[in-house]
Design a protein around this motif. Structure first.
Motif, short mmCIF file in Angstrom:
data_model
loop_
_atom_site.label_atom_id
_atom_site.label_comp_id
_atom_site.label_asym_id
_atom_site.label_seq_id
_atom_site.Cartn_x
_atom_site.Cartn_y
_atom_site.Cartn_z
N GLY A 1 -36.63 -69.53 16.97
CA GLY A 1 -35.99 -68.41 17.66
C GLY A 1 -36.97 -67.55 18.44
O GLY A 1 -36.58 -66.57 19.07
N CYS B 1 -41.66 -71.34 15.31
CA CYS B 1 -40.42 -70.56 15.10
C CYS B 1 -39.39 -70.90 16.17
O CYS B 1 -39.63 -70.66 17.36
CB CYS B 1 -40.74 -69.07 15.12
SG CYS B 1 -39.26 -68.06 15.02
N ARG C 1 -33.74 -62.31 16.44
CA ARG C 1 -34.02 -63.67 16.93
C ARG C 1 -34.25 -64.67 15.79
O ARG C 1 -34.52 -65.84 16.04
CB ARG C 1 -35.26 -63.65 17.83
CG ARG C 1 -35.15 -62.71 19.00
CD ARG C 1 -36.44 -62.65 19.78
NE ARG C 1 -36.59 -63.82 20.62
CZ ARG C 1 -36.21 -63.88 21.89
NH1 ARG C 1 -35.69 -62.83 22.47
NH2 ARG C 1 -36.37 -64.97 22.59
N CYS C 2 -34.21 -64.18 14.57
CA CYS C 2 -34.54 -65.03 13.42
C CYS C 2 -33.31 -65.81 12.97
O CYS C 2 -32.26 -65.24 12.71
CB CYS C 2 -35.07 -64.17 12.28
SG CYS C 2 -35.36 -65.09 10.77
N LEU C 3 -33.46 -67.15 12.88
CA LEU C 3 -32.34 -68.02 12.48
C LEU C 3 -31.86 -67.71 11.08
O LEU C 3 -30.69 -67.91 10.76
CB LEU C 3 -32.77 -69.49 12.55
CG LEU C 3 -32.46 -70.30 13.81
CD1 LEU C 3 -30.97 -70.37 14.08
CD2 LEU C 3 -33.14 -69.72 15.02
N SER C 4 -32.76 -67.21 10.25
CA SER C 4 -32.33 -66.89 8.89
C SER C 4 -31.26 -65.81 8.93
O SER C 4 -30.25 -65.87 8.23
CB SER C 4 -33.54 -66.43 8.07
OG SER C 4 -33.20 -66.33 6.72
N VAL D 1 -41.56 -60.02 12.23
CA VAL D 1 -40.33 -60.77 12.50
C VAL D 1 -39.33 -59.89 13.25
O VAL D 1 -39.07 -58.76 12.85
CB VAL D 1 -39.67 -61.22 11.17
CG1 VAL D 1 -38.47 -62.12 11.45
CG2 VAL D 1 -40.67 -61.94 10.29
N CYS E 1 -40.81 -71.59 9.33
CA CYS E 1 -42.13 -70.94 9.28
C CYS E 1 -42.79 -71.11 7.92
O CYS E 1 -44.00 -70.92 7.79
CB CYS E 1 -42.04 -69.47 9.67
SG CYS E 1 -40.93 -68.47 8.67
N LEU F 1 -41.26 -64.55 15.89
CA LEU F 1 -42.50 -64.07 15.28
C LEU F 1 -43.50 -63.63 16.34
O LEU F 1 -43.94 -64.44 17.15
CB LEU F 1 -43.12 -65.17 14.41
CG LEU F 1 -42.37 -65.50 13.12
CD1 LEU F 1 -43.01 -66.70 12.43
CD2 LEU F 1 -42.37 -64.30 12.18
S1 SF4 Z 1 -37.14 -67.99 9.30
FE1 SF4 Z 1 -37.07 -69.39 11.08
S2 SF4 Z 1 -36.36 -68.18 12.80
FE2 SF4 Z 1 -36.98 -66.73 11.17
S3 SF4 Z 1 -39.09 -66.23 11.63
FE3 SF4 Z 1 -39.18 -68.00 10.25
S4 SF4 Z 1 -39.21 -69.81 11.61
FE4 SF4 Z 1 -38.57 -68.03 12.84
#
Ligand code: SF4
Ligand code: SF4
Length: 277
Positions: A169, A167, A181-184, A177, A213, A172
């Motif tokens: 960011g 991940c 911090r999640c890029l999505s 999640v 992920c 996880l």
């Molecule tokens: S979508 Fe990307 S940033 Fe978000 S939890 Fe999954 S790997 Fe991490």
């Protein structure tokens, strides 16, 4: 309505799996505010149906997340769920059937897991073999009491930890999640970002969403392709600054309004393109 009839209706609507549970059970996963919202939508809610719709169309280069390349899943899944709602209304004429996908107060993933749809991924996703985690979830909230298939709660995933290690960011952890911090979520956020958030987007290959992920997950090693044409044809894999140049918000909506990446307007996409230089 028999479970067999519902099996047929969900299959005809393109769902790869479905289940259902009493609203009172799903409410255990909901805040008081979410319960209030659900009850405002559907007074006296009794049942929640949950379904999974595959979207994987194969891998190819691009700067948009795989889920956002086809037609907007909100529109597609709602239309498909509506066929089931209309079917149910023929029998339950005085009941309400409300479709939802990522836009309702219902916790879709928890609903799916409680119904036994797929596996519980450590990345917080529903993993449904052979489609992997590349599935959209949809729900139908109703005040009807329906016959439901037996439920065995979903087991966990292989638990390899690859999603957590990969991940970008650091989003996880044991708690699931962290959306901050999640890029999505970050790529979709409007307004000013912190330096750390800007640096994360700068180093990220996508201007909308994040597939990391999912791509490292062994359950997604060879996912089956979606049978749904809305997610397999007329794909938009990438956007460039030129694609967005000079577009007013209205132009943008006209050009991309049937895409899931359009709901925030062009500003976050332009900012992310600029950050990635
Ligand atoms: S979508 Fe990307 S940033 Fe978000 S939890 Fe999954 S790997 Fe991490
Ligand atoms: S990468 Fe491993 S730990 Fe993460 S969801 Fe997939 S199987 Fe589970």
């Amino acid at each position: 309505m028999t479970v067999n009839k519902l099996n047929e209706a969900f299959a005809a609507a393109g769902a790869a799996a479905w289940g259902g549970l009493p609203f009172s059970e799903l409410a255990e996963e909901m805040t008081a505010e979410a319960i209030e919202k659900a009850e405002a939508l559907c007074p006296g809610p009794r049942t929640v149906l949950v379904a999974a719709f595959p979207y994987y169309a194969g891998e190819s280069g691009g700067n948009l997340s795989l889920y956002a390349r086809g037609r907007d899943y909100h529109q597609v899944i709602t239309r498909r769920l509506n066929t089931i709602c209309n079917f149910l209304l023929q029998k339950y004429k005085n009941c309400r059937f409300l479709p939802g996908t990522d836009n309702s107060p219902l916790p879709e993933r928890q609903g799916a897991w409680r119904c036994g749809i797929g596996l519980r991924g450590k990345n917080g996703l529903v993993i449904l073999p052979p489609y992997g985690s590349y599935v959209f979830l949809g729900t139908i909230l109703t005040d009807a009491r329906l016959d439901l298939p037996p439920r065995i709660p979903s087991p966990g995933c292989a638990g390899c930890g690859k999603c957590q290690a990969a991940c970008p960011g650091g989003a996880l952890g044991a708690e699931g999640v962290d959306p901050g911090r999640c890029l999505s979520a970050l790529t979709q956020r409007k307004g000013v970002l912190t330096e750390r958030e800007q640096a994360l987007i700068k180093a990220h290959p996508l201007i909308w969403g994040c597939d990391t992920c999912q791509q490292v997950c062994p359950h997604n090693a060879a996912p089956a392709l979606s049978p749904l044409p809305e997610f397999r044809t007329e794909l938009t894999a990438s956007l460039t600054a030129e694609d967005l140049a000079g577009l007013t918000n209205r132009d943008f909506r006209e050009k991309y309004g049937d895409r899931a990446f359009a709901w925030r307007g062009p500003a976050p996409l332009r900012r992310n393109l600029e950050l990635q230089g």
